[in-house]
Write a protein that holds these residues in place. Structure first.
Motif, PDB file in Angstrom:
ATOM      1  N   GLU A   1     -13.733  -9.025   4.283  1.00 60.25           N
ATOM      2  CA  GLU A   1     -13.277  -7.635   4.221  1.00 60.25           C
ATOM      3  C   GLU A   1     -11.932  -7.404   4.901  1.00 60.25           C
ATOM      4  O   GLU A   1     -11.062  -6.706   4.383  1.00 60.25           O
ATOM      5  CB  GLU A   1     -14.333  -6.716   4.840  1.00 60.25           C
ATOM      6  N   ASN A   2     -11.759  -8.038   6.094  1.00 62.96           N
ATOM      7  CA  ASN A   2     -10.488  -7.860   6.806  1.00 62.96           C
ATOM      8  C   ASN A   2      -9.309  -8.325   5.971  1.00 62.96           C
ATOM      9  O   ASN A   2      -8.239  -7.712   5.981  1.00 62.96           O
ATOM     10  CB  ASN A   2     -10.509  -8.653   8.119  1.00 62.96           C
ATOM     11  N   PHE A   3      -9.518  -9.426   5.256  1.00 64.82           N
ATOM     12  CA  PHE A   3      -8.415  -9.973   4.470  1.00 64.82           C
ATOM     13  C   PHE A   3      -8.109  -9.070   3.275  1.00 64.82           C
ATOM     14  O   PHE A   3      -6.958  -8.904   2.882  1.00 64.82           O
ATOM     15  CB  PHE A   3      -8.741 -11.398   4.019  1.00 64.82           C
ATOM     16  N   ARG A   4      -9.174  -8.471   2.703  1.00 60.33           N
ATOM     17  CA  ARG A   4      -8.961  -7.509   1.617  1.00 60.33           C
ATOM     18  C   ARG A   4      -8.203  -6.291   2.138  1.00 60.33           C
ATOM     19  O   ARG A   4      -7.274  -5.809   1.496  1.00 60.33           O
ATOM     20  CB  ARG A   4     -10.299  -7.091   1.003  1.00 60.33           C
ATOM     21  N   THR A   5      -8.600  -5.841   3.333  1.00 61.12           N
ATOM     22  CA  THR A   5      -7.905  -4.688   3.929  1.00 61.12           C
ATOM     23  C   THR A   5      -6.424  -5.011   4.127  1.00 61.12           C
ATOM     24  O   THR A   5      -5.554  -4.199   3.811  1.00 61.12           O
ATOM     25  CB  THR A   5      -8.530  -4.341   5.305  1.00 61.12           C
ATOM     26  N   LEU A   6      -6.158  -6.232   4.639  1.00 60.03           N
ATOM     27  CA  LEU A   6      -4.765  -6.633   4.873  1.00 60.03           C
ATOM     28  C   LEU A   6      -3.981  -6.692   3.571  1.00 60.03           C
ATOM     29  O   LEU A   6      -2.837  -6.239   3.498  1.00 60.03           O
ATOM     30  CB  LEU A   6      -4.715  -7.994   5.573  1.00 60.03           C
ATOM     31  N   ALA A   7      -4.616  -7.251   2.540  1.00 54.95           N
ATOM     32  CA  ALA A   7      -3.928  -7.398   1.253  1.00 54.95           C
ATOM     33  C   ALA A   7      -3.523  -6.045   0.698  1.00 54.95           C
ATOM     34  O   ALA A   7      -2.509  -5.919  -0.007  1.00 54.95           O
ATOM     35  CB  ALA A   7      -4.826  -8.141   0.260  1.00 54.95           C
ATOM     36  N   ALA A   8      -4.296  -5.012   1.028  1.00 58.90           N
ATOM     37  CA  ALA A   8      -4.008  -3.682   0.498  1.00 58.90           C
ATOM     38  C   ALA A   8      -3.125  -2.870   1.443  1.00 58.90           C
ATOM     39  O   ALA A   8      -2.748  -1.744   1.133  1.00 58.90           O
ATOM     40  CB  ALA A   8      -5.322  -2.940   0.249  1.00 58.90           C
ATOM     41  N   ASP A   9      -2.803  -3.467   2.616  1.00 59.01           N
ATOM     42  CA  ASP A   9      -2.054  -2.719   3.622  1.00 59.01           C
ATOM     43  C   ASP A   9      -0.545  -2.965   3.472  1.00 59.01           C
ATOM     44  O   ASP A   9      -0.058  -4.069   3.739  1.00 59.01           O
ATOM     45  CB  ASP A   9      -2.530  -3.162   5.017  1.00 59.01           C
ATOM     46  N   SER A  10       0.164  -1.952   3.067  1.00 60.33           N
ATOM     47  CA  SER A  10       1.600  -2.137   2.826  1.00 60.33           C
ATOM     48  C   SER A  10       2.344  -2.425   4.133  1.00 60.33           C
ATOM     49  O   SER A  10       3.351  -3.122   4.144  1.00 60.33           O
ATOM     50  CB  SER A  10       2.189  -0.902   2.153  1.00 60.33           C
ATOM     51  N   GLN A  11       1.813  -1.906   5.246  1.00 58.90           N
ATOM     52  CA  GLN A  11       2.443  -2.155   6.532  1.00 58.90           C
ATOM     53  C   GLN A  11       2.392  -3.640   6.895  1.00 58.90           C
ATOM     54  O   GLN A  11       3.360  -4.196   7.411  1.00 58.90           O
ATOM     55  CB  GLN A  11       1.708  -1.358   7.609  1.00 58.90           C
ATOM     56  N   PHE A  12       1.247  -4.265   6.586  1.00 60.06           N
ATOM     57  CA  PHE A  12       1.114  -5.692   6.862  1.00 60.06           C
ATOM     58  C   PHE A  12       2.126  -6.486   6.044  1.00 60.06           C
ATOM     59  O   PHE A  12       2.791  -7.382   6.551  1.00 60.06           O
ATOM     60  CB  PHE A  12      -0.305  -6.160   6.557  1.00 60.06           C
ATOM     61  N   TRP A  13       2.241  -6.118   4.763  1.00 59.18           N
ATOM     62  CA  TRP A  13       3.200  -6.825   3.894  1.00 59.18           C
ATOM     63  C   TRP A  13       4.621  -6.635   4.380  1.00 59.18           C
ATOM     64  O   TRP A  13       5.423  -7.567   4.366  1.00 59.18           O
ATOM     65  CB  TRP A  13       3.060  -6.357   2.452  1.00 59.18           C
ATOM     66  N   ALA A  14       4.924  -5.413   4.803  1.00 55.12           N
ATOM     67  CA  ALA A  14       6.280  -5.146   5.310  1.00 55.12           C
ATOM     68  C   ALA A  14       6.550  -6.012   6.543  1.00 55.12           C
ATOM     69  O   ALA A  14       7.633  -6.598   6.679  1.00 55.12           O
ATOM     70  CB  ALA A  14       6.422  -3.673   5.659  1.00 55.12           C
ATOM     71  N   GLY A  15       5.532  -6.107   7.411  1.00 55.09           N
ATOM     72  CA  GLY A  15       5.677  -6.934   8.603  1.00 55.09           C
ATOM     73  C   GLY A  15       5.907  -8.393   8.248  1.00 55.09           C
ATOM     74  O   GLY A  15       6.769  -9.065   8.811  1.00 55.09           O
ATOM     75  N   LEU A  16       5.135  -8.868   7.274  1.00 53.16           N
ATOM     76  CA  LEU A  16       5.245 -10.254   6.841  1.00 53.16           C
ATOM     77  C   LEU A  16       6.632 -10.534   6.266  1.00 53.16           C
ATOM     78  O   LEU A  16       7.245 -11.566   6.540  1.00 53.16           O
ATOM     79  CB  LEU A  16       4.172 -10.521   5.779  1.00 53.16           C
ATOM     80  N   ARG A  17       7.126  -9.564   5.471  1.00 50.83           N
ATOM     81  CA  ARG A  17       8.459  -9.724   4.884  1.00 50.83           C
ATOM     82  C   ARG A  17       9.512  -9.832   5.974  1.00 50.83           C
ATOM     83  O   ARG A  17      10.390 -10.696   5.926  1.00 50.83           O
ATOM     84  CB  ARG A  17       8.782  -8.530   3.971  1.00 50.83           C
ATOM     85  N   ASN A  18       9.417  -8.956   6.974  1.00 52.89           N
ATOM     86  CA  ASN A  18      10.393  -9.009   8.069  1.00 52.89           C
ATOM     87  C   ASN A  18      10.298 -10.307   8.844  1.00 52.89           C
ATOM     88  O   ASN A  18      11.310 -10.870   9.249  1.00 52.89           O
ATOM     89  CB  ASN A  18      10.194  -7.826   9.016  1.00 52.89           C
TER      90      ASN A  18
END
Lengths: 310, 307
Positions: free
Chosen positions: A73-90
């Motif tokens: 579930e946590n990983f699904r939540t992360l995959a849907a979290d745009s903030q996490f993706w933005a952080g990863l991109r940075n």
């Protein structure tokens, strides 16, 4: 304990072995007694976090009640979290620091490797940012970046106009922080490269010069291949620390402005210590760990395992 | 000297020895001048921010963030203010840092130098296993470290607040303990111990010396340069650490200086100069230690890479 005969054979074994003591129950106990305090703390603060952290990534946990298994579930939540993706991109963008810092620190190391008078002073001076706390370095650069501060003065001198602090501008904030990482890190890698350079035999370089090689040829054919193992270690270290960049961000921008310096580890930090979602934070941490391993592997492949032969 | 003799025929094409020497000298001079110029420019870029902070902290007033080469006026007002006007007593932060550093360096160096001895000089089952397990641990990323260590610290009861003296002791321990098992330190010391002649230890054992005596009387003195280098590295690390303490410590009065400095920048949002004074005070001990221990320090770092 042991019979005389057993002792004799053990003694023979010991004579054959390169190391000192006989292997007896007693000496084994002594050996472990020496290591015990270290091992206890090692397991508690280094081994346990690896396993418990991985477990937490699959749970919901807030310290107060016991962890509750939630699967992916946590990983699904992360995959849907745009903030996490933005952080990863940075965080991935931050890797841009690596080639620059490696190039500059090799150049600086070669410069301070010259037998010049007073070179010791420069070597020492270049290391000062390295031994300074990120708390201090972060604050100093926050001030340096202020409107009408020294950085704006330099930019104006170069014909660039900076309105306000570079740290307050979403377009420049990440690069401004990256510059600080660079500024603080050069001295560190310089010392490592200096050690690498001094390990390359002088004779080899001199032989190349006698054979009529130009400075550039000596550099590309002798120095650079000789540095290859050091380059592997250094680029590995700096890639991993780029992905995990945190302290600079924490002191200077707190992820702002407008999320422009929000990195993956900052996401992990705020989920854990601001929102108390330890499971989710651990999952994000696990992803960052896997990415660092992946980059470490790529790095290893790219530098051909750091083999000295080109 | 040999000019005439040597330069007979090929002089038009190839230069003589003295010509080569002169040219090389000119070239070297040019390169050296250039090298010094670049060295100075780099030094300015790396050191000016510190210098700028120092002179700004010494100014009583004026526009703060301006680029400058000399302070406009000198006063210790900002320094006095740091010690007087904060919510967190500044001298307390300094004492905290000193306690944390003393505790941290002593424990870290002692534990690593104890643990490295059997790994370098004894034979016992599981030695290689332990060594490689530690190696793997160094490579394994530990992103959850901060989170799990925080949980561990709470579960160990180190953040309990029951009575002032005990609280302080527990919180200092909470700051120090996660860093005490230093894998790098273990490596450095093992490396240093490997250089100690085994015959020396054998002789001591035959004379009936206990292992602890051998460790204290033979290993420690012979590994002293490495121990000094490692102690300096650890002092700098403990002095500079701030994140863990800031995340974990509930009591601001127990924070080390680096962590407290950020607190200061919060309370002194109107007087950056005072925070700059605080920053200068925070850096100073490191610079002193670094200046005196620089030689050992570099050795330690190089050892850490090669080891």
């Amino acid at each position: 304990m042991t019979t005389t005969k057993g002792r004799e054979s053990r003694r023979a074994q010991h004579v054959r072995g390169a190391q000192g003591a006989r292997v007896t129950v007693r000496s084994t106990l002594i050996a472990y007694a020496f290591m015990l305090p270290f091992l206890i703390l090692l397991v508690l603060y280094h081994t346990w976090p690896v396993f418990f952290g991985t477990y937490l990534a699959f749970t919901k946990y807030n310290i107060i009640s016991p962890p509750e298994w939630v699967g992916l579930e946590n990983f699904r939540t992360l995959a849907a979290d745009s903030q996490f993706w933005a952080g990863l991109r940075n965080s991935l963008k931050y890797i841009l620091v690596v080639p620059v810092i490696q190039f500059l620190s090799i150049a600086v190391a070669m410069l301070v490797n010259r037998p010049l008078r007073g070179i010791g002073f420069f070597r020492t001076a270049y290391y000062v940012p390295v031994v300074t706390s990120f708390a201090v370095v972060g604050l100093i650069w926050t001030w340096m970046y202020q409107q009408d501060g020294p950085v704006s003065a330099v930019l104006r001198f170069l014909g660039l106009e900076a309105r306000g602090s570079l740290l307050n501008n979403p377009a420049t904030a990440l690069y401004a922080v990256m510059f600080v990482t660079l500024w603080k890190g050069i001295g560190y890698y310089m010392v490592l490269y200096l050690a690498g350079l001094q390990a390359i035999s002088r004779e080899l370089e001199e032989a190349a010069v006698i054979d009529g090689a130009t400075r550039w040829q000596v550099f590309t054919n002798v120095t650079l291949p000789g540095l290859r193992p050091t380059i592997l270690v250094c680029s590995l270290l700096s890639t991993i620390s780029a992905i995990k960049v945190f302290e600079e961000i924490y002191v200077m921008t707190q992820g702002g402005p407008a999320g422009s310096t929000y990195t993956a580890l900052f996401f992990t930090y705020s989920r854990a210590f601001v929102d108390f979602q330890y499971g989710l934070a651990a999952a994000a941490g696990l992803i960052i760990a896997v990415i660092s391993i992946l980059f470490g592997f790529i790095n290893f492949k790219l530098t051909r395992g750091g083999k000295a032969d080109a | 000297m040999l000019k005439e003799a040597v330069s007979r025929q090929p002089s038009a094409v190839s230069p003589t020895l003295s010509e080569i020497k002169a040219r090389r000298r000119r070239k070297d001079l040019l390169w050296n001048t250039l090298a010094y110029a670049v060295l100075v420019v780099i030094a300015l870029i790396l050191l000016y921010p510190f210098y700028w902070t120092l002179i700004t902290s010494l100014e009583p007033s004026g526009s703060i963030y301006e680029a400058k080469l000399l302070p406009r006026g000198l006063s210790l007002r900002n320094y006095i203010e740091v010690f007087r006007g904060t919510t967190v007593p500044f001298w307390r932060l300094i004492v905290n840092s000193l306690i944390i550093c003393t505790l941290g360096v002593t424990l870290t160096v002692t534990l690593a130098s104890l643990a490295a001895y059997p790994l370098a000089k004894m034979r016992f089952p599981g030695r290689d296993l332990i060594f490689y397990a530690i190696l793997v641990l160094m490579v394994l990323p530990n992103e959850a470290g901060l989170i799990v260590n925080y949980i561990t610290t709470i579960k160990l009861g180190l953040l309990q607040q029951t009575n002032p003296v005990l609280d302080a002791a527990r919180q200092y321990a909470a700051v120090v303990l996660p860093g005490v098992a230093s894998i790098v330190g273990l490596f450095l010391l093992r490396q240093a111990y490997l250089g100690v002649p085994t015959e020396l230890i054998e002789a001591a054992r035959i004379d009936g010396a206990r292992e602890l005596t051998i460790w204290r009387r033979i290993m420690l003195p012979l590994a002293l340069p490495t121990i000094v280098a490692f102690s300096i590295l650890e002092f700098v690390a403990y002095w500079n650490s701030f994140l863990w303490a800031r995340i974990m410590l509930p009591d601001k009065n127990l924070m080390p200086l680096s962590a407290g400095l950020l607190e200061l920048s919060g309370t002194f949002s109107t007087n950056s100069r005072a925070v700059m004074a605080g920053a200068v005070i925070t850096v100073l001990p490191i610079l002193v230690i670094f200046a005196f221990g620089q030689r050992y320090f570099m050795k330690g770092i190089e050892g850490a890479v090669k080891g």
